[in-house]
Scaffold this active site. Structure first.
Site, short mmCIF file in Angstrom:
data_model
loop_
_atom_site.label_atom_id
_atom_site.label_comp_id
_atom_site.label_asym_id
_atom_site.label_seq_id
_atom_site.Cartn_x
_atom_site.Cartn_y
_atom_site.Cartn_z
N LYS A 72 -7.17 7.34 -0.63
CA LYS A 72 -6.47 6.51 -1.48
C LYS A 72 -7.28 5.38 -1.77
O LYS A 72 -7.38 4.26 -2.39
CB LYS A 72 -4.97 6.93 -1.98
CG LYS A 72 -4.90 7.45 -2.42
CD LYS A 72 -2.87 7.89 -1.89
CE LYS A 72 -2.20 8.79 -3.55
NZ LYS A 72 -0.85 8.55 -3.62
N ASN A 93 -4.80 6.11 -7.00
CA ASN A 93 -4.90 7.44 -7.66
C ASN A 93 -5.47 8.42 -8.77
O ASN A 93 -5.23 9.20 -8.94
CB ASN A 93 -3.30 7.63 -6.85
CG ASN A 93 -2.44 7.18 -8.00
OD1 ASN A 93 -2.68 7.13 -9.38
ND2 ASN A 93 -1.62 7.28 -8.27
N ASP A 109 0.83 5.02 -9.46
CA ASP A 109 2.66 5.57 -8.60
C ASP A 109 3.71 4.32 -9.29
O ASP A 109 4.95 5.28 -9.75
CB ASP A 109 2.88 5.43 -7.54
CG ASP A 109 2.19 7.03 -7.06
OD1 ASP A 109 1.81 7.48 -7.31
OD2 ASP A 109 1.64 6.62 -4.78
N GLY A 133 12.02 4.29 3.56
CA GLY A 133 10.43 4.12 3.68
C GLY A 133 9.18 2.79 3.26
O GLY A 133 10.20 2.61 1.67
N ALA A 134 8.52 3.58 3.70
CA ALA A 134 7.55 2.11 3.55
C ALA A 134 5.85 2.54 3.51
O ALA A 134 5.18 1.88 4.54
CB ALA A 134 8.13 0.68 4.19
N GLY A 136 2.59 4.49 1.76
CA GLY A 136 1.96 4.13 0.52
C GLY A 136 2.82 4.37 -0.21
O GLY A 136 2.85 3.35 -1.65
N ALA A 137 3.73 5.89 -0.52
CA ALA A 137 4.18 5.41 -2.45
C ALA A 137 5.39 4.44 -2.86
O ALA A 137 5.65 3.93 -3.02
CB ALA A 137 4.50 6.88 -2.40
N GLY A 245 11.43 14.30 -7.70
CA GLY A 245 9.99 14.09 -7.50
C GLY A 245 9.46 14.28 -9.18
O GLY A 245 8.41 13.36 -9.11
N1 LIG Z 1 6.97 11.98 -6.82
C1 LIG Z 1 5.92 11.44 -7.22
O1 LIG Z 1 5.04 11.19 -8.05
C2 LIG Z 1 5.07 11.19 -5.48
C3 LIG Z 1 4.37 10.31 -5.72
C4 LIG Z 1 3.38 9.90 -4.08
C5 LIG Z 1 4.17 10.67 -3.29
N2 LIG Z 1 4.70 11.25 -3.46
C6 LIG Z 1 6.26 11.63 -1.58
O2 LIG Z 1 6.00 10.56 -1.31
C7 LIG Z 1 6.61 11.12 0.10
C8 LIG Z 1 5.40 9.98 1.23
O3 LIG Z 1 4.46 10.02 0.58
P1 LIG Z 1 3.27 8.49 0.74
O4 LIG Z 1 2.08 8.73 0.24
O5 LIG Z 1 3.71 7.29 0.69
O6 LIG Z 1 3.36 9.53 3.04
P2 LIG Z 1 3.54 8.13 3.81
O7 LIG Z 1 2.27 6.88 3.36
O8 LIG Z 1 2.26 8.97 5.46
O9 LIG Z 1 4.64 8.02 3.87
C9 LIG Z 1 5.33 8.84 4.71
C10 LIG Z 1 6.73 7.63 5.01
O10 LIG Z 1 7.84 8.28 5.11
C11 LIG Z 1 8.37 8.40 6.71
N3 LIG Z 1 8.82 9.40 7.72
C12 LIG Z 1 7.99 10.78 8.31
N4 LIG Z 1 8.49 11.42 8.38
C13 LIG Z 1 9.54 10.71 9.29
C14 LIG Z 1 10.37 11.13 9.56
N5 LIG Z 1 10.29 12.27 10.70
N6 LIG Z 1 11.51 10.72 9.96
C15 LIG Z 1 11.52 9.71 8.99
N7 LIG Z 1 10.85 8.77 8.14
C16 LIG Z 1 9.84 9.25 7.97
C17 LIG Z 1 7.59 7.03 7.27
O11 LIG Z 1 7.61 6.56 8.37
P3 LIG Z 1 6.99 5.75 9.60
O12 LIG Z 1 6.37 4.18 8.24
O13 LIG Z 1 8.05 4.98 10.68
O14 LIG Z 1 5.78 6.76 9.82
C18 LIG Z 1 6.88 6.37 6.19
O15 LIG Z 1 7.57 5.39 5.51
C19 LIG Z 1 5.76 12.55 0.15
O16 LIG Z 1 7.00 13.47 -0.01
C20 LIG Z 1 4.92 12.58 -1.12
O17 LIG Z 1 4.63 14.06 -2.25
C21 LIG Z 1 5.97 11.20 -4.59
#
Ligand SMILES: NC(=O)c1ccc[n+]([C@@H]2O[C@H](COP(=O)([O-])OP(=O)(O)OC[C@H]3O[C@@H](n4cnc5c(N)ncnc54)[C@H](OP(=O)(O)O)[C@@H]3O)[C@@H](O)[C@H]2O)c1
Length: 262
Positions: A72, A93, A109, A133-134, A136-137, A245
């Site tokens: 991305k 994306n 997004d 959460g902080a 990518g999404a 989602g």
């Molecule tokens: N519905 C949609 O259209 C859509 C679009 C995009 C993404 N999503 C979903 O959104 C979610 C996040 O995606 P992303 O791309 O943002 O991933 P990412 O960049 O890897 O970020 C993951 C986030 O989750 C937190 N996290 C991961 N494991 C954890 C744990 N065990 N305990 C507490 N916090 C935890 C991370 O915290 P840290 O910073 O502390 O690691 C971070 O804030 C995924 O489920 C993805 O499928 C959905």
């Protein structure tokens, strides 16, 4: 679905590729609106990304492609242009290939997140919002929430430094909003948004203390799979309204269809 020489082609570039669902959702969306566009996942490793992008420029029947983890951010310098929205989010994306082969990146997004809320007739303006959460999404949803006029946005994250950095970045982009990083906010909120990946795996802990969920709270969990996460289940038990989602993903597909036709 019949793929012919008249069909337009799209791809979804990912590594790993097994989890990709956007291609199937795009295919059913294009079929439902009568567009002869077909989408296939492509397994592209990071080192192969520049060559794949260069090749797509030469493919005249390709109208665009999605990019997901881990491409991305890496795809951005390989494109001809990136929309202001994608620039502010810092990630692309979806990419449109114009007739003359130019590649324009956007990020669906944030608008997909807001469009799903509007579909349920929920608004963000004037609301107190807690985002978990902080990543990518989370960066996209935080920007969308602040731009949509939330009264206050609190961001909580396992890595508190990332929550602080995101709150500062969004505050700088949206000076009119009140955006703060928050550790354990002991109050209820109008809207709680889970952007962590918690809820994807069986046995994951809940991303928030459930006492933050009131009966008038809207709980929006952007995790796509499973469709009903433990957070959504508990929120429903507490009488809260919920959004999953898939609603956000579905709205993104509608936006993608419009984007590649523009
Ligand atoms: N519905 C949609 O259209 C859509 C679009 C995009 C993404 N999503 C979903 O959104 C979610 C996040 O995606 P992303 O791309 O943002 O991933 P990412 O960049 O890897 O970020 C993951 C986030 O989750 C937190 N996290 C991961 N494991 C954890 C744990 N065990 N305990 C507490 N916090 C935890 C991370 O915290 P840290 O910073 O502390 O690691 C971070 O804030 C995924 O489920 C993805 O499928 C959905």
């Amino acid at each position: 679905m019949e793929i012919t020489g008249k069909s337009k082609i799209m791809f979804v570039l990912a590594d790993p590729v097994d989890h990709v669902r956007a291609s199937a959702i795009l295919n059913s969306h294009f079929a439902s609106i009568g567009e002869d566009i077909v989408t296939s996942p492509l397994h592209v490793r990071p080192q192969g990304l520049p060559a794949v992008i260069a090749a797509i420029r030469c493919m005249d029947n390709v109208v665009g492609f999605g990019v997901t983890i881990p491409h991305k951010v890496a795809v951005m310098p390989l494109l001809d242009d990136v929309t202001p929205n994608a620039c502010a989010i810092g990630a692309v994306n979806f990419v449109k290939r114009t007739r003359d082969g130019r590649l324009i990146g956007d990020n669906m997004d944030a608008p997909g997140f807001i469009a799903a809320l509007l579909k349920y007739q929920y608004t963000v303006a004037g609301k107190r919002v807690l985002q978990l959460g902080a990543g990518g999404a989370g960066r996209a949803t935080a920007l969308a929430i602040a731009q949509a006029g939330a009264a206050e946005l609190q961001i909580a994250n396992r890595d508190a430094e990332k929550a602080h950095a995101l709150a500062e970045a969004i505050q700088a982009l949206c000076p009119q909003a009140k955006v703060v990083a928050s550790a354990e906010p002991a109050e209820t909120f109008d809207l709680i948004v889970n952007t962590t990946s918690l809820g994807m795996k069986p046995g994951d802990e809940l991303p928030v203390d459930i006492s933050r969920i009131g009966t008038s709270t809207i709980v929006y969990d952007i995790v796509v799979n499973p469709a009903v996460t433990p957070l959504i289940e508990i929120a429903r038990q507490r009488g809260a309204r919920t959004i999953g989602g898939k609603a956000m993903l579905d709205e993104q597909m509608v936006l993608v269809a419009d984007f590649i036709k523009q």
